[in-house]
Design an enzyme around this catalytic site. Structure first.
Site, PDB file in Angstrom:
ATOM      1  N   ASP A  22      65.856  23.282  70.479  1.00 34.01           N
ATOM      2  CA  ASP A  22      67.226  23.124  70.993  1.00 34.01           C
ATOM      3  C   ASP A  22      68.102  22.327  70.024  1.00 34.01           C
ATOM      4  O   ASP A  22      67.621  21.455  69.311  1.00 34.01           O
ATOM      5  CB  ASP A  22      67.159  22.413  72.351  1.00 34.01           C
ATOM      6  N   HIS A  39      71.687  28.477  63.920  1.00 27.61           N
ATOM      7  CA  HIS A  39      70.492  29.288  64.185  1.00 27.61           C
ATOM      8  C   HIS A  39      69.790  29.649  62.871  1.00 27.61           C
ATOM      9  O   HIS A  39      68.563  29.689  62.804  1.00 27.61           O
ATOM     10  CB  HIS A  39      70.864  30.563  64.947  1.00 27.61           C
ATOM     11  N   LEU A 133      46.186  29.671  62.467  1.00 26.29           N
ATOM     12  CA  LEU A 133      47.178  29.302  63.482  1.00 26.29           C
ATOM     13  C   LEU A 133      47.596  30.556  64.235  1.00 26.29           C
ATOM     14  O   LEU A 133      47.743  31.614  63.623  1.00 26.29           O
ATOM     15  CB  LEU A 133      48.413  28.681  62.794  1.00 26.29           C
TER      16      LEU A 133
HETATM   17  C1  FPP Z   1      68.770  26.814  71.121  1.00 29.29           C
HETATM   18  O1  FPP Z   1      69.831  26.130  70.503  1.00 29.29           O
HETATM   19  C2  FPP Z   1      68.251  27.819  70.201  1.00 29.29           C
HETATM   20  C3  FPP Z   1      68.217  29.170  70.418  1.00 29.29           C
HETATM   21  C4  FPP Z   1      68.702  29.810  71.646  1.00 29.29           C
HETATM   22  C5  FPP Z   1      67.688  30.089  69.398  1.00 29.29           C
HETATM   23  C6  FPP Z   1      66.492  29.573  68.657  1.00 29.29           C
HETATM   24  C7  FPP Z   1      66.140  30.506  67.599  1.00 29.29           C
HETATM   25  C8  FPP Z   1      65.786  30.179  66.333  1.00 29.29           C
HETATM   26  C9  FPP Z   1      65.689  28.796  65.806  1.00 29.29           C
HETATM   27  C10 FPP Z   1      65.406  31.250  65.398  1.00 29.29           C
HETATM   28  C11 FPP Z   1      63.906  31.435  65.399  1.00 29.29           C
HETATM   29  C12 FPP Z   1      63.586  32.736  64.836  1.00 29.29           C
HETATM   30  C13 FPP Z   1      62.501  33.505  65.148  1.00 29.29           C
HETATM   31  C14 FPP Z   1      62.393  34.880  64.637  1.00 29.29           C
HETATM   32  C15 FPP Z   1      61.435  33.078  65.999  1.00 29.29           C
HETATM   33  P1  FPP Z   1      71.274  26.179  71.189  1.00 29.29           P
HETATM   34  O2  FPP Z   1      72.033  27.328  70.623  1.00 29.29           O
HETATM   35  O3  FPP Z   1      71.122  26.204  72.675  1.00 29.29           O
HETATM   36  O4  FPP Z   1      71.892  24.813  70.714  1.00 29.29           O
HETATM   37  P2  FPP Z   1      72.960  23.946  71.496  1.00 29.29           P
HETATM   38  O5  FPP Z   1      72.278  23.466  72.754  1.00 29.29           O
HETATM   39  O6  FPP Z   1      73.241  22.829  70.541  1.00 29.29           O
HETATM   40  O7  FPP Z   1      74.143  24.816  71.751  1.00 29.29           O
END
Ligand code: FPP
Length: 242
Positions: A22, A39, A133
């Site tokens: 997050d 992201h 893993l």
């Molecule tokens: C939450 O942060 C994150 C996500 C909804 C997406 C997480 C995805 C990745 C890190 C990419 C991983 C890639 C693969 C292929 C597994 P948020 O957008 O809710 O952040 P915020 O709470 O600050 O708005």
């Protein structure tokens, strides 16, 4: 004591770590960047954390990449994320193999575009013999949805009610065959479980570091594992019980 590499000693190493990654959006906003840049940075970070898990001897890493609820985000963010996933599933395959990591997808396949589903299956096939893993990617995943799906399949299989046990339900989950998570990490300081592994994490230890996911590095992971080592896991029992 459990020693993992030359200079690091952990009191206990979780066999299975699950992470709610997050804070990507806030990381980007704090830099005046579009959310998608967060992201992207979060995806880069994943590589560091996979490497660290391999180094520390963690056997299963589950990451919450996209929930069944995330489809409700603004259309441009959803399509940006899908393009990012599409890219990552292909590009990171060689790296996963190099690390000795096996890829597993958990979540609904319905709703995932066919091209991406093909890449995910290809990734699972290509890495299936890797043993260092298991990287379990929760994508189009929701904990309640998983339980509903399991109940539907148990009913379809006409399992008599007296045979429905804890173990049997676990076998109907997407995570069948994997150990339950020992440690769940949610970055960014949010204190919620957000429908993540709600069956499997019943007795997990949770930590909530303040750091946004793109900045959550090897040292932060070490701190979370140290914190895990300081916890007393009781599984509903009391300290003095054998
Ligand atoms: C939450 O942060 C994150 C996500 C909804 C997406 C997480 C995805 C990745 C890190 C990419 C991983 C890639 C693969 C292929 C597994 P948020 O957008 O809710 O952040 P915020 O709470 O600050 O708005």
């Amino acid at each position: 004591m459990n020693s993992t590499s030359e200079n690091i000693t952990f009191a206990a190493i979780p066999q299975h770590i699950a992470i709610i990654m997050d804070g990507n959006g806030r990381w980007a906003q704090a830099r005046g960047l579009p959310r998608l840049a967060g992201h992207r940075a979060g995806t880069e970070n994943l590589r560091r954390i996979i490497e660290a898990c391999v180094e520390f001897g963690v056997k299963v890493l589950t990451i919450y990449a996209f929930s069944t609820e995330n489809w409700g985000r603004p259309q441009d963010e959803v399509s940006g994320l899908m393009n990012l996933f599409d890219d990552v599933f292909e590009r990171e395959l060689a790296e996963l193999n190099r690390q000795g990591a096996r890829l597993i997808h958990i979540g609904r396949t319905e709703g995932i575009r066919p091209g991406m589903l093909k890449k995910i299956h290809n990734g699972e096939q290509t890495t299936r013999d890797n043993q260092r893993l298991t990287l379990c990617v929760a994508f189009n995943y929701g904990g309640r949805d998983e339980i509903v799906h399991a109940i539907q399949r148990i009913a379809q299989d006409k399992i008599p009610s007296e045979e429905i046990t804890d173990e049997l339900v676990s076998r109907y989950m997407y995570t069948a065959g994997l150990p339950d998570p020992d440690l769940v990490i949610r970055t960014s300081g949010e204190l919620r479980t957000s429908n993540f592994l709600i069956w499997q994490a019943a007795y997990a230890e949770w930590v909530f570091p303040e750091t946004f996911w793109p900045d959550f590095g090897r040292e932060h992971l070490m701190e979370a594992i140290h914190e895990y080592g300081r916890r007393e896991r009781r599984f509903g029992l009391i300290t003095t019980q054998p």
